[in-house]
Design an enzyme around this catalytic site. Structure first.
Site, PDB file in Angstrom:
ATOM      1  N   PRO A 125       0.789  -1.236   0.000  1.00 40.48           N
ATOM      2  CA  PRO A 125       0.000   0.000   0.000  1.00 40.48           C
ATOM      3  C   PRO A 125       0.821   1.286   0.000  1.00 40.48           C
ATOM      4  O   PRO A 125       0.260   2.366   0.075  1.00 40.48           O
ATOM      5  CB  PRO A 125      -0.785  -0.112   1.312  1.00 40.48           C
ATOM      6  CG  PRO A 125       0.128  -0.878   2.223  1.00 40.48           C
ATOM      7  CD  PRO A 125       0.848  -1.853   1.342  1.00 40.48           C
ATOM      8  N   LYS A 128       6.813   1.825   1.843  1.00 41.43           N
ATOM      9  CA  LYS A 128       8.196   2.088   1.445  1.00 41.43           C
ATOM     10  C   LYS A 128       8.252   3.137   0.335  1.00 41.43           C
ATOM     11  O   LYS A 128       9.208   3.896   0.249  1.00 41.43           O
ATOM     12  CB  LYS A 128       8.890   0.784   1.049  1.00 41.43           C
ATOM     13  CG  LYS A 128       9.073  -0.103   2.297  1.00 41.43           C
ATOM     14  CD  LYS A 128       9.732  -1.417   2.043  1.00 41.43           C
ATOM     15  CE  LYS A 128       9.968  -2.167   3.340  1.00 41.43           C
ATOM     16  NZ  LYS A 128       9.046  -3.254   3.604  1.00 41.43           N
ATOM     17  N   GLU A 146       2.324  -1.627  -8.778  1.00 41.92           N
ATOM     18  CA  GLU A 146       1.654  -2.684  -8.020  1.00 41.92           C
ATOM     19  C   GLU A 146       0.925  -3.577  -9.012  1.00 41.92           C
ATOM     20  O   GLU A 146       0.171  -3.109  -9.848  1.00 41.92           O
ATOM     21  CB  GLU A 146       0.679  -2.069  -7.003  1.00 41.92           C
ATOM     22  CG  GLU A 146      -0.270  -3.061  -6.343  1.00 41.92           C
ATOM     23  CD  GLU A 146       0.441  -4.241  -5.639  1.00 41.92           C
ATOM     24  OE1 GLU A 146       1.451  -4.022  -4.959  1.00 41.92           O
ATOM     25  OE2 GLU A 146      -0.027  -5.389  -5.814  1.00 41.92           O
ATOM     26  N   ARG A 151      -5.252  -3.603  -5.015  1.00 40.95           N
ATOM     27  CA  ARG A 151      -4.421  -2.961  -3.991  1.00 40.95           C
ATOM     28  C   ARG A 151      -3.960  -1.553  -4.399  1.00 40.95           C
ATOM     29  O   ARG A 151      -3.344  -0.834  -3.610  1.00 40.95           O
ATOM     30  CB  ARG A 151      -3.186  -3.837  -3.700  1.00 40.95           C
ATOM     31  CG  ARG A 151      -3.535  -5.098  -2.914  1.00 40.95           C
ATOM     32  CD  ARG A 151      -2.351  -6.037  -2.814  1.00 40.95           C
ATOM     33  NE  ARG A 151      -1.217  -5.490  -2.089  1.00 40.95           N
ATOM     34  CZ  ARG A 151      -1.027  -5.591  -0.768  1.00 40.95           C
ATOM     35  NH1 ARG A 151      -1.908  -6.237  -0.030  1.00 40.95           N
ATOM     36  NH2 ARG A 151       0.029  -5.067  -0.202  1.00 40.95           N
ATOM     37  N   CYS A 244       9.363  -9.620   4.795  1.00 38.69           N
ATOM     38  CA  CYS A 244       9.057  -9.570   6.231  1.00 38.69           C
ATOM     39  C   CYS A 244       8.879 -11.003   6.736  1.00 38.69           C
ATOM     40  O   CYS A 244       7.948 -11.295   7.466  1.00 38.69           O
ATOM     41  CB  CYS A 244       7.841  -8.702   6.509  1.00 38.69           C
ATOM     42  SG  CYS A 244       6.334  -9.292   5.745  1.00 38.69           S
TER      43      CYS A 244
HETATM   44  N1  SAM Z   1       6.176  -2.354  -0.346  1.00 39.81           N
HETATM   45  C1  SAM Z   1       4.850  -2.359   0.247  1.00 39.81           C
HETATM   46  C2  SAM Z   1       4.813  -1.404   1.408  1.00 39.81           C
HETATM   47  O1  SAM Z   1       5.863  -1.103   1.984  1.00 39.81           O
HETATM   48  O2  SAM Z   1       3.734  -0.904   1.733  1.00 39.81           O
HETATM   49  C3  SAM Z   1       4.435  -3.743   0.638  1.00 39.81           C
HETATM   50  C4  SAM Z   1       4.556  -4.736  -0.476  1.00 39.81           C
HETATM   51  S1  SAM Z   1       3.948  -6.338  -0.099  1.00 39.81           S
HETATM   52  C5  SAM Z   1       5.123  -6.967   0.982  1.00 39.81           C
HETATM   53  C6  SAM Z   1       4.255  -7.196  -1.559  1.00 39.81           C
HETATM   54  C7  SAM Z   1       3.477  -6.732  -2.765  1.00 39.81           C
HETATM   55  O3  SAM Z   1       3.845  -7.575  -3.870  1.00 39.81           O
HETATM   56  C8  SAM Z   1       1.970  -6.831  -2.649  1.00 39.81           C
HETATM   57  O4  SAM Z   1       1.396  -5.571  -2.869  1.00 39.81           O
HETATM   58  C9  SAM Z   1       1.566  -7.826  -3.726  1.00 39.81           C
HETATM   59  O5  SAM Z   1       0.359  -7.512  -4.362  1.00 39.81           O
HETATM   60  C10 SAM Z   1       2.720  -7.729  -4.699  1.00 39.81           C
HETATM   61  N2  SAM Z   1       2.872  -8.945  -5.528  1.00 39.81           N
HETATM   62  C11 SAM Z   1       2.271 -10.143  -5.396  1.00 39.81           C
HETATM   63  N3  SAM Z   1       2.663 -10.979  -6.384  1.00 39.81           N
HETATM   64  C12 SAM Z   1       3.525 -10.298  -7.157  1.00 39.81           C
HETATM   65  C13 SAM Z   1       4.243 -10.604  -8.332  1.00 39.81           C
HETATM   66  N4  SAM Z   1       4.170 -11.799  -8.903  1.00 39.81           N
HETATM   67  N5  SAM Z   1       5.017  -9.641  -8.877  1.00 39.81           N
HETATM   68  C14 SAM Z   1       5.100  -8.426  -8.298  1.00 39.81           C
HETATM   69  N6  SAM Z   1       4.442  -8.079  -7.179  1.00 39.81           N
HETATM   70  C15 SAM Z   1       3.667  -8.998  -6.612  1.00 39.81           C
END
Ligand code: SAM
Length: 480
Positions: A125, A128, A146, A151, A244
């Site tokens: 969201p 970072k 994203e 999302r 994480c």
């Molecule tokens: N960086 C964000 C923050 O600090 O608020 C949190 C990111 S979260 C850990 C990981 C993100 O990767 C999610 O938003 C998810 O939708 C996305 N994601 C899921 N599968 C993915 C893929 N195959 N390629 C790229 N992003 C992906």
């Protein structure tokens, strides 16, 4: 414990998957008891001050919360959960982001500079991304991507609230971004989707969904994402990988496999970046443990691409295809709007994208063919021959840039009315009015703080007509 769990009266301590604990016991040995003890206590909470709007000392001077500085994040603080910092007008004004203290290390380690080209590949969201934006101080190009459409809304609204002027927001796969941009970026952040072991204290679903199969699936996905991320880094550029989770299959193993297959990358040094001693270990692969320092746990690796790696020069990208002069009536309407409502012209050359006006970040290439939801700073909507300013414009302005400001102190009943999207009486000239929070600056301001401390922070637009303020605060953000 998440706030939802708390309000539902969830039992504490929580129950942790036994197999996860077995794995951690095997990995941690003597330290395991100390690690496992964290699950008897609620999670810690952090916030990060928006240095696009004020300095950490300024925030400390006006903050109603107890703040303990986070050593590895210059704008970060630990905060007591009871403060309910998510429901505060300062939050609505974008003065801070609620973010786990350990998660605040990633952008510090990647260390983007003003003027660079930076990609946040898995951005929603936006925790970072907002941190990267603060470090860039509005200069350069920040692409926030994203993959999951559902999302994106949170990402957009968090970047708007943060007052980011130099970001483009895309909704793409890493593969398509790699095909489109090539080695274009100075720095790329991959905050990867993971099994979320570091979320166990905050998120019941993370505990319930966890399995070793999930770890294996995440590791495969992470390898694929990193493979494409590598193609986006310019020769000599930086790649930061974070999760994480504690599972080595998703952390050290993913990085080791990546390095084995991408000989043009090597581990970089993270030493000397103000990280506490407790994080010392392998210099470029950090594990932030919840039993060593406050935070829920993070893994971060910083990699650097060889300066001699082959790469298409980034300059080969043509500029944004929709750039160019505005249609004359639109330019006239924009000039008139600025003259009427701003104290000085904005240093931007807006472009028209559909019916929207945008200020494009420097170095933005032609995004034709990409799913770009916002190519830059959204300024407003063209409606026939007039301009309707956007919420993104309001939140990225300084109060001093607007001609008419309705400064609402905490004691004003209009403050809550404004955030509840209500219409109310307001004396003054007709026209667009920037509703803003007037922070009570205390005598506690440190002597080093600048003389013109910004104490009035935009919340959004209103339009005054004959002594009544029509509310333009976005309905989706309405306080209930
Ligand atoms: N960086 C964000 C923050 O600090 O608020 C949190 C990111 S979260 C850990 C990981 C993100 O990767 C999610 O938003 C998810 O939708 C996305 N994601 C899921 N599968 C993915 C893929 N195959 N390629 C790229 N992003 C992906």
């Amino acid at each position: 414990m998440s706030r939802e769990e708390k309000s539902a009266g969830a039992a504490w301590p929580i129950s942790i998957p036994p197999r996860f604990l077995e794995r951690m016991a095997a990995a941690l040995g003597d330290e395991f008891a100390q690690f496992a003890a964290i699950y008897a206590a609620p999670p810690v909470h952090g916030l990060r001050v928006n240095t696009l709007k004020l300095t950490p000392p300024e925030f400390q001077a006006i903050a109603p919360f107890d703040l303990t500085p986070i050593p590895w994040s210059p704008a970060g603080f630990l905060i007591a959960d009871e403060s309910r910092p998510g429901k505060h007008p300062y939050h609505a004004a974008g003065l801070y982001y609620l973010q786990d203290p350990h998660a605040q290390a990633a952008a510090e380690i990647l260390a983007p500079q003003p003027g660079e080209r930076v990609l946040d590949l898995a951005a929603a969201p936006g925790g970072k991304t907002t941190h990267l934006a603060s470090r860039m101080q509005g200069e350069g190009l920040l692409v926030a991507n994203e993959i999951k459409t559902k999302r994106i809304g949170h990402l957009i609204s968090n970047l708007e609230r943060w007052g980011v002027r130099n970001a483009a927001i895309t909704n793409e796969t890493p593969e398509r971004l790699a095909e489109f941009f090539g080695p274009f970026f100075d720095r790329v952040l991959v905050d990867a989707p993971c099994s979320g072991e570091g979320m166990f204290r905050k998120d019941r679903a993370a505990r319930e969904d966890w399995s070793e199969e999930m770890i294996a699936g995440c590791a495969l996905r992470q390898a694929a994402i990193l493979h494409y991320a590598a193609r986006l880094v310019r020769p000599g550029g930086w790649l930061c990988y974070s999760t994480c989770t504690f599972a080595p299959e998703e952390d050290e193993t993913v990085v080791a496999n990546f390095l084995a297959e991408h000989r043009d990358f090597e581990l970089a040094q993270t030493e000397g970046r103000h990280l506490p001693q407790a994080f010392a270990g392998s210099p470029a692969m950090l594990r932030l443990w919840p039993h060593h320092s406050p935070g829920e746990g993070h893994f971060i690796a910083l990699l650097r691409r060889s300066a001699h790696a082959p790469g298409r020069p980034a300059e080969a990208h043509p500029p944004a295809h929709f750039a160019g002069s505005l249609p004359r009536p639109v330019q006239t309407a924009w000039n008139a709007w600025c003259a009427q409502n701003l104290t000085a012209p904005l240093p931007v050359a807006p472009v028209l994208w559909g019916s929207r006006l945008y200020a494009l970040p420097d170095a933005l290439p032609d995004l034709h063919g990409l799913r770009a939801l916002h190519p830059g700073w959204w300024l407003g909507e063209v409606k026939k021959d007039r301009i309707e300013p956007s919420h993104a414009l309001a939140l990225a302005l300084k109060a001093s840039e607007a001609r008419q400001v309705l400064a609402l102190p905490f004691e004003s009943p209009h403050l809550l009315q404004y955030l509840r999207c209500e219409t109310f009486q307001s004396a003054g000239e007709d026209g667009w009015t920037l509703a803003a929070l007037a922070a009570p600056l205390s005598a506690a301001l440190p002597p080093a703080a600048p003389a013109l401390t910004p104490a009035v922070f935009p919340l959004g637009w209103g339009k005054r007509v004959k002594g009544v303020l029509k509310n333009h605060y976005p309905r989706g953000l309405m306080w209930l």
